[in-house]
Design an enzyme around this catalytic site. Structure first.
Site, PDB file in Angstrom:
ATOM      1  N   CYS A  71       1.938   5.941   4.790  1.00 37.28           N
ATOM      2  CA  CYS A  71       2.065   4.329   5.038  1.00 37.28           C
ATOM      3  C   CYS A  71       3.177   4.157   6.756  1.00 37.28           C
ATOM      4  CB  CYS A  71       3.324   4.037   4.612  1.00 37.28           C
ATOM      5  SG  CYS A  71       3.999   4.424   2.740  1.00 37.28           S
ATOM      6  N   GLN A 258      -9.282  -2.762  -8.165  1.00 40.10           N
ATOM      7  CA  GLN A 258      -8.055  -2.458  -7.085  1.00 40.10           C
ATOM      8  C   GLN A 258      -7.097  -1.851  -6.929  1.00 40.10           C
ATOM      9  OE1 GLN A 258      -8.237  -5.215  -4.594  1.00 40.10           O
ATOM     10  NE2 GLN A 258     -10.621  -6.421  -5.480  1.00 40.10           N
ATOM     11  N   CYS A 380     -11.597  -6.708   2.569  1.00 33.77           N
ATOM     12  CA  CYS A 380     -10.279  -5.776   2.601  1.00 33.77           C
ATOM     13  C   CYS A 380     -10.746  -5.315   4.298  1.00 33.77           C
ATOM     14  CB  CYS A 380     -10.139  -4.879   2.011  1.00 33.77           C
ATOM     15  SG  CYS A 380     -11.479  -3.769   1.882  1.00 33.77           S
TER      16      CYS A 380
END
Length: 426
Positions: A71, A258, A380
């Site tokens: 992240c 996904q 994406c």
């Protein structure tokens, strides 16, 4: 004077979430710095440290943030994060093509919804095994004890399976372990060396049996030496199943899902909304790069649907699921080596395409020459999306609308759905 600290103010956020400061007219990117904050550099060309914070800074919800590279944006408030995600995607797209006629409201997938992860694994001894994500801009593996993006059931399985997964791997050899939630358990794929000799042996098979005994919700575990190798199933107590609005798919090993079910549903809803505008007049729809059929149900209001993908396994799986749906026709075709021609495409009223991150420029060039009335492009990668969309626009298509669907929470990645329409046929 050389040791005098240098301070700079953060002007903006870069595309990867770093704060951007300007020193001697050069841009410098500072991890975890936010616009309006002050960064101090102890020495030239050294790392910057935030010394004055602002109100847009949030307390990261995960204790691993900062060390873990999974992240990059947990330090932002929700408002700043969402603004950054939208601005980054729009800037990337409009650098190549004009704005769409409209932007639909973005969808931001909640925390704790990720159903598929690929973890880095590294074992240094019998008792020291790291399983997690790579450090930011480093190959070191950050061993995780918690994760705010994973579905709680996925995290529970990974932590409980960890000692048994460690037993599969040799010392001092890196591997990747993909784990994904399916309808009837968990599907595991190990990529890299296993066992003392780097490939399955008796000890590896014993470790797999121990894993299955300890984890009754294990549906399957497979192995491959490298990414491009055909996987070898080590044990499959049952065939992993996934469901896409009435399509029940026997999932092939390594098949793409996904990242989250919430994101998958949002994508289908965006497609179905676009299809609904043409449903009364459309008789034939085309699903390119269809995979296992994740998005295909959004086209099934059309009387005839043709789906193509290059992968033998996913096409076989979708063919099996489509037997009870007469309007759905599924065939294998390598759309990179053999893109559909403008003539073939013109037999269809609607085309849906969802290529990999590299995009599908050759296929879009042929679409630009076709008479297809509606093109729905799911991507994406906003950069390759914009490049491919430029070909469509040059061919006479109108960029009708776009929608951001953020299912890569706290990362620099995002998903875009673009709708392209041709007013009149050529």
């Amino acid at each position: 004077m050389e040791n005098t600290p240098l301070t700079a103010h953060v002007e903006s956020l870069g595309a990867t979430g770093d704060g951007v400061v300007r020193i001697n007219d050069a841009k410098v990117f500072v991890p975890n710095a936010l616009p309006g904050e002050t960064v101090t550099f102890a020495k030239p060309n050294g790392p910057g440290k935030v010394t004055v914070f602002n109100a847009d800074r949030a307390v990261p919800p995960c204790p691993h943030f900062g060390a873990c590279g999974g992240c990059v944006a947990q330090h932002m408030t929700a408002a700043l994060y969402q603004d950054w995600k939208q601005a980054t995607a729009r800037t990337t797209i409009t650098r190549e093509i004009p704005e769409p006629t409209s932007w639909h409201n973005p969808v931001f997938v909640p925390d704790h919804t990720r159903r598929r992860v690929t973890l880095a694994a590294f074992r240094t001894s019998k008792t020291n095994f790291s399983l997690g994500f790579h450090a930011r801009r480093d190959t070191a593996v950050i061993d995780i004890a918690t994760c705010v993006i994973m579905h709680p059931d996925l995290l529970r399985f990974i932590l409980a399976a960890k000692p048994h997964l460690a037993a599969l791997l040799p010392f001092q050899k890196a591997a990747d372990i993909q784990v994904q939630m399916v309808e009837n358990g968990f599907d595991v794929l190990v990529t890299g060396p296993v066992g003392p000799k780097g490939r399955p042996d008796m000890d590896v098979h014993h470790a797999v049996m121990d894993l299955a005994q300890a984890m009754p919700d294990l549906a399957r575990i497979a192995w491959r030496a490298r990414d491009r190798d055909a996987p070898e199933i080590l044990l499959a107590p049952r065939v992993p199943l996934v469901q896409f609005e009435g399509l029940t798919i026997a999932l092939p090993v390594g098949a793409f899902l996904q990242p989250s079910q919430a994101g998958e549903i949002a994508l289908r809803q965006a497609i179905a909304q676009a299809v609904a505008t043409h449903a009364a007049t459309a008789s034939k729809a085309l699903d390119l790069f269809c995979g296992c059929g994740t998005l295909t149900p959004a086209l099934l209001s059309v009387p005839y649907v043709q789906a193509y993908d290059s992968d033998h396994g996913v096409i076989a799986a979708l063919q099996g699921a489509s037997k009870s749906i007469p309007r759905l026709h599924v065939d294998r075709r390598d759309l990179f080596r053999q893109p559909m021609s403008a003539k073939e495409l013109s037999a269809f009223d609607i085309v849906l395409m969802d290529p990999a991150r590299a995009g599908a420029l050759d296929q879009c060039a042929n679409l630009a020459k076709s008479t297809v009335g509606l093109i729905i492009y799911v991507s994406c990668n906003p950069a390759t999306f914009a490049r491919d969309a430029a070909a469509l626009i040059q061919g006479g298509y109108t960029f009708a609308n776009a929608q951001l669907i953020d299912q890569f929470t706290y990362s620099a990645h995002t998903e875009v759905v673009g709708i392209f329409a041709r007013g009149t046929k050529k």
